[in-house]
Write a protein that holds these residues in place. Structure first.
Motif, PDB file in Angstrom:
ATOM      1  N   HIS A  40       0.835  -1.199   0.000  1.00  0.00           N
ATOM      2  CA  HIS A  40       0.000   0.000   0.000  1.00  0.00           C
ATOM      3  C   HIS A  40       0.872   1.252   0.000  1.00  0.00           C
ATOM      4  CE1 HIS A  40      -3.314   2.706   0.908  1.00  0.00           C
ATOM      5  NE2 HIS A  40      -2.561   3.225   1.863  1.00  0.00           N
ATOM      6  N   ASN A  80      -7.185   0.177  -9.877  1.00  0.00           N
ATOM      7  CA  ASN A  80      -8.459  -0.539  -9.920  1.00  0.00           C
ATOM      8  C   ASN A  80      -9.141  -0.608  -8.559  1.00  0.00           C
ATOM      9  OD1 ASN A  80     -10.359  -1.916 -11.519  1.00  0.00           O
ATOM     10  ND2 ASN A  80      -9.638  -3.877 -10.747  1.00  0.00           N
ATOM     11  N   ASN A  81      -8.355  -0.552  -7.480  1.00  0.00           N
ATOM     12  CA  ASN A  81      -8.930  -0.641  -6.138  1.00  0.00           C
ATOM     13  C   ASN A  81      -9.182   0.723  -5.509  1.00  0.00           C
ATOM     14  OD1 ASN A  81      -8.859  -3.482  -6.146  1.00  0.00           O
ATOM     15  ND2 ASN A  81      -6.711  -3.488  -5.533  1.00  0.00           N
ATOM     16  N   TYR A  82      -9.054   1.754  -6.293  1.00  0.00           N
ATOM     17  CA  TYR A  82      -9.282   3.112  -5.800  1.00  0.00           C
ATOM     18  C   TYR A  82     -10.542   3.696  -6.442  1.00  0.00           C
ATOM     19  CZ  TYR A  82      -4.544   2.767  -3.943  1.00  0.00           C
ATOM     20  OH  TYR A  82      -3.427   2.378  -3.249  1.00  0.00           O
ATOM     21  N   HIS A  83     -10.993   4.820  -5.916  1.00  0.00           N
ATOM     22  CA  HIS A  83     -12.212   5.450  -6.397  1.00  0.00           C
ATOM     23  C   HIS A  83     -11.932   6.891  -6.805  1.00  0.00           C
ATOM     24  CE1 HIS A  83     -14.491   2.054  -4.785  1.00  0.00           C
ATOM     25  NE2 HIS A  83     -13.795   2.189  -3.679  1.00  0.00           N
ATOM     26  N   SER A 128      -9.501   2.486  -0.585  1.00  0.00           N
ATOM     27  CA  SER A 128     -10.636   1.622  -0.280  1.00  0.00           C
ATOM     28  C   SER A 128     -11.351   2.019   1.002  1.00  0.00           C
ATOM     29  CB  SER A 128     -10.168   0.163  -0.186  1.00  0.00           C
ATOM     30  OG  SER A 128      -9.160   0.045   0.805  1.00  0.00           O
TER      31      SER A 128
END
Length: 516
Positions: A40, A80-83, A128
Motif C-alpha cells: 500500500h 483498480n482498487n481506488y475510487h 478503499s
C-alpha cells in the motif's frame, strides 16, 4: 517419586511449545500485514511522487451529468482498487468507472443532486477506506451552467490503446504500413474484406502520439479510411412489462408464418449460449470476431436470441419470430463488467453479414462518435440491401447523436415504458425514427431466462420482429417500403407528427397484415 518429578517437567515443556506456536503465528501475521502495508505504501508513494499530476491535462470546458470522460496517464491499471470522486463542500461524489487500462480510465459523471450546475469540483483519488491518497490528479471539472450553453471537454471517446484502424485498397497497404512504421506504429492485424474488396488493418504504437499519427496518415493517404479503434457499448434498459400487448402482437394462430418467404436476422452483439434450454433445438450460425485473449459477453445476445426465436415449452412461451434464421456475430467482450465492442470487430462482422446475405440487422451497440471505417461498412451493407435497426442510446443525450443509429438510412429505435412514455435515459434527436417497448413481459422472470433478462433492452428486437413479420408476409418489400409501412401503422406519441423523442411514434403490428 520419579513420576512426580517428570510431570511438572512435561507440563512446562508443553506450555513452552504452545508459547512458541503463538509467537510464531503472531510473527507470521505481522509479516503478512507488513507486506500488505508495504504494498500500500509503495502504491501511495507512486501516486504521490512519480510525477506532478496523476492524469494528463485535458482542455478546459464543462460537463453534464451522464457524460463520459476519458482520463489518460501512465500505469493507471494499478488504480483498480481506488475510487475517483468529485469533492463538494459536504461530501465526495463518486464517478462511475466504466473501464480501466494501463493508459486510460473511462468514467461517467453521475446524476447527483449534490453537483450543482456552474460549479467547479476537484477530482480526487480515494483509497478503499475513503482516505485521500492523492490530491494531485491535476483535474477539476465544471458542470455546465445550462444545456444550451454547454461546451464539451475536447476529450476523445474510449478506444483501444495506441491502435489505428485503417481501411484501404490492397494497392496502397504496403505504403501505409511503411509510413506507419516511420511514425512508430507497427502492423498488428490484417484482414481482407471481400464485400468492399479492401484490406482492414490495425497498427499499434504509443497512445500519447495517436492523434498526431492518425492526422499524418490521413493527410498522406487521402483515399484510405483512417480512425481510432473506437469502443461501442451495449445499450441497456431496466425491465418493463406488457410489451407484446403494447405493439398489438398477433396470436400465433392468426398470423402463421409464410414458409415461402424465409427471413434472416443478423445479431451484431455478444456471444450466444447455445446450450441454453430455450435455444437447444435451434440452429443459429455464429461467428466470433473477438481476439484470442478477449472474453465474450454472452448475456446480452443470448437474451435477445431467446426473445426472437427461443422456445420455453414449460412456460408455454415462444420467441416472437421463431420462423426466422439467426446469424450471430460475436463482437462484444467483457471488460470490467462492461460490454464493449470495437470498431474493428464491427467492421469485420458487417462484412460477414453481407457475405451471409442477412436481411435484417439488430444493433444494440452505441457510441457518441462516428467512425469513418465502420461507417463505410454500414453504408455498404445498406447499399447491398441489408436493413439495419439500431438502438438510439440511453445516455440522456439531447445535443449529440449516437452511432450507428444516426447514420443515413439506419433505422434508429428509442425506448418507451409501459405507459408509452419515452424513458428518461433515452437519447433524443432528429435521427430518431421510431419508439418501441424496452422489454417484453415474458422475459422479466428469472425462471424464464435465468440470468439473461434483468437489464437487456428489447426496443430494437421488438422493432426488428415487426419488420420480420412484414418481410415474411411480403418478401419484396424494400427498405423504404418497409419504413413507410411501419410509419403508417405507428401510434403517434408526444408532439403531433414527427418529434425528436418518439420519431414517428411507437411501432405496432398492422392487424390487416395477418389474415391467415
Amino acid at each position: 517419586m520419579q513420576l512426580r518429578t517428570k510431570r511438572p517437567f512435561l507440563i512446562a515443556l508443553i506450555n513452552l511449545i504452545l508459547l512458541l506456536s503463538v509467537v510464531t503465528y503472531v510473527a507470521a501475521d505481522n509479516d503478512v500485514r507488513a507486506v500488505k502495508k508495504s504494498q500500500h505504501n509503495d502504491t501511495f508513494k507512486r501516486l504521490s511522487s512519480d510525477k506532478p499530476h496523476l492524469f494528463n491535462q485535458i482542455d478546459a470546458g464543462c460537463v453534464l451529468p451522464g457524460e463520459v470522460i476519458h482520463l489518460k496517464g501512465d500505469n493507471l491499471s494499478g488504480l483498480n482498487n481506488y475510487h475517483l470522486v468529485l469533492r463538494t463542500k459536504r461530501q465526495f461524489v463518486a464517478l462511475k468507472q466504466l473501464s480501466i487500462s494501463k493508459q486510460q480510465i473511462l468514467v461517467q459523471i453521475p446524476r447527483d443532486t449534490a453537483l450543482k450546475r456552474g460549479q467547479r469540483y476537484s477530482l480526487l483519488l480515494l483509497g478503499s477506506e475513503g482516505v485521500n491518497v492523492s490530491k494531485k490528479t491535476g483535474i477539476s471539472l465544471k458542470l455546465c451552467p445550462t444545456i444550451n450553453k454547454r461546451r464539451l471537454l475536447t476529450v476523445r471517446e474510449a478506444h483501444e490503446d495506441g491502435e489505428i484502424l485503417i481501411l484501404a485498397s490492397s494497392g496502397i497497404t504496403d505504403q501505409i504500413i511503411k509510413e506507419g512504421t516511420k511514425l512508430g506504429y507497427l502492423l498488428l492485424r490484417r484482414y481482407q474484406l471481400n464485400s468492399l474488396n479492401q484490406t482492414l488493418m490495425v497498427l499499434g504504437g504509443s497512445d500519447k502520439k495517436l492523434t498526431r499519427a492518425i492526422s499524418n496518415l490521413r493527410a498522406t493517404f487521402t483515399d484510405a479510411k483512417i480512425d481510432f479503434n473506437h469502443h461501442y457499448f451495449t445499450s441497456q434498459q431496466p425491465a418493463l412489462v406488457n410489451a407484446t400487448h403494447q405493439v398489438q402482437w398477433p396470436a400465433r394462430s392468426t398470423c402463421l408464418p409464410n414458409n415461402a418467404n424465409p427471413v434472416t436476422i443478423g445479431l451484431l452483439d455478444g456471444g450466444i449460449d447455445l446450450a441454453h434450454p430455450a435455444l437447444a433445438a435451434k440452429t443459429i450460425k455464429t461467428h466470433n470476431f473477438l481476439l484470442p485473449a478477449q472474453t465474450a459477453d454472452n448475456q446480452h445476445a443470448t437474451a435477445i436470441a431467446i426473445f426472437l426465436v427461443g422456445n420455453q415449452s414449460q412456460q408455454e412461451v415462444e420467441g416472437l419470430v421463431p420462423f426466422v434464421s439467426l446469424k450471430a456475430a460475436g463482437v462484444v467482450r467483457k471488460d470490467a463488467g462492461i460490454g464493449i465492442a470495437t470498431a474493428e470487430s464491427l467492421t469485420r462482422a458487417l462484412d460477414w453479414f453481407i457475405k451471409e446475405q442477412v436481411q435484417l440487422v439488430n444493433v444494440s451497440l452505441t457510441s457518441p462518435h462516428a467512425n469513418t471505417v465502420t461507417d463505410s461498412l454500414f453504408a455498404e451493407s445498406i447499399k447491398q440491401g441489408l436493413i439495419i435497426f439500431s438502438a438510439a442510446g440511453n445516455n440522456s443525450q439531447k445535443l449529440h447523436a449516437s452511432y450507428p443509429a444516426a447514420l443515413p438510412d439506419v433505422i434508429a429505435i428509442s425506448a418507451v415504458d409501459v405507459e408509452g412514455k419515452v424513458l428518461a435515459s433515452a437519447n433524443q434527436g432528429d435521427y430518431i425514427d421510431f419508439a418501441a417497448p424496452a422489454v417484453d413481459s415474458r422475459t422479466t422472470s428469472g425462471k424464464l431466462h435465468g440470468n439473461y433478462s434483468s437489464v437487456t433492452s428489447f426496443a430494437v428486437p421488438h422493432a426488428i420482429s415487426i419488420a420480420a413479420l412484414y418481410l415474411n408476409q411480403q418478401a419484396s418489400l424494400s427498405r423504404d417500403r418497409l419504413f413507410e409501412s411501419m410509419q403508417h401503422n405507428a401510434v403517434d406519441l408526444g408532439n403531433q407528427g414527427y418529434d425528436n423523442r418518439y420519431g414517428w411514434g411507437q411501432l405496432q403490428v398492422s392487424q390487416k397484415m395477418c389474415h391467415h
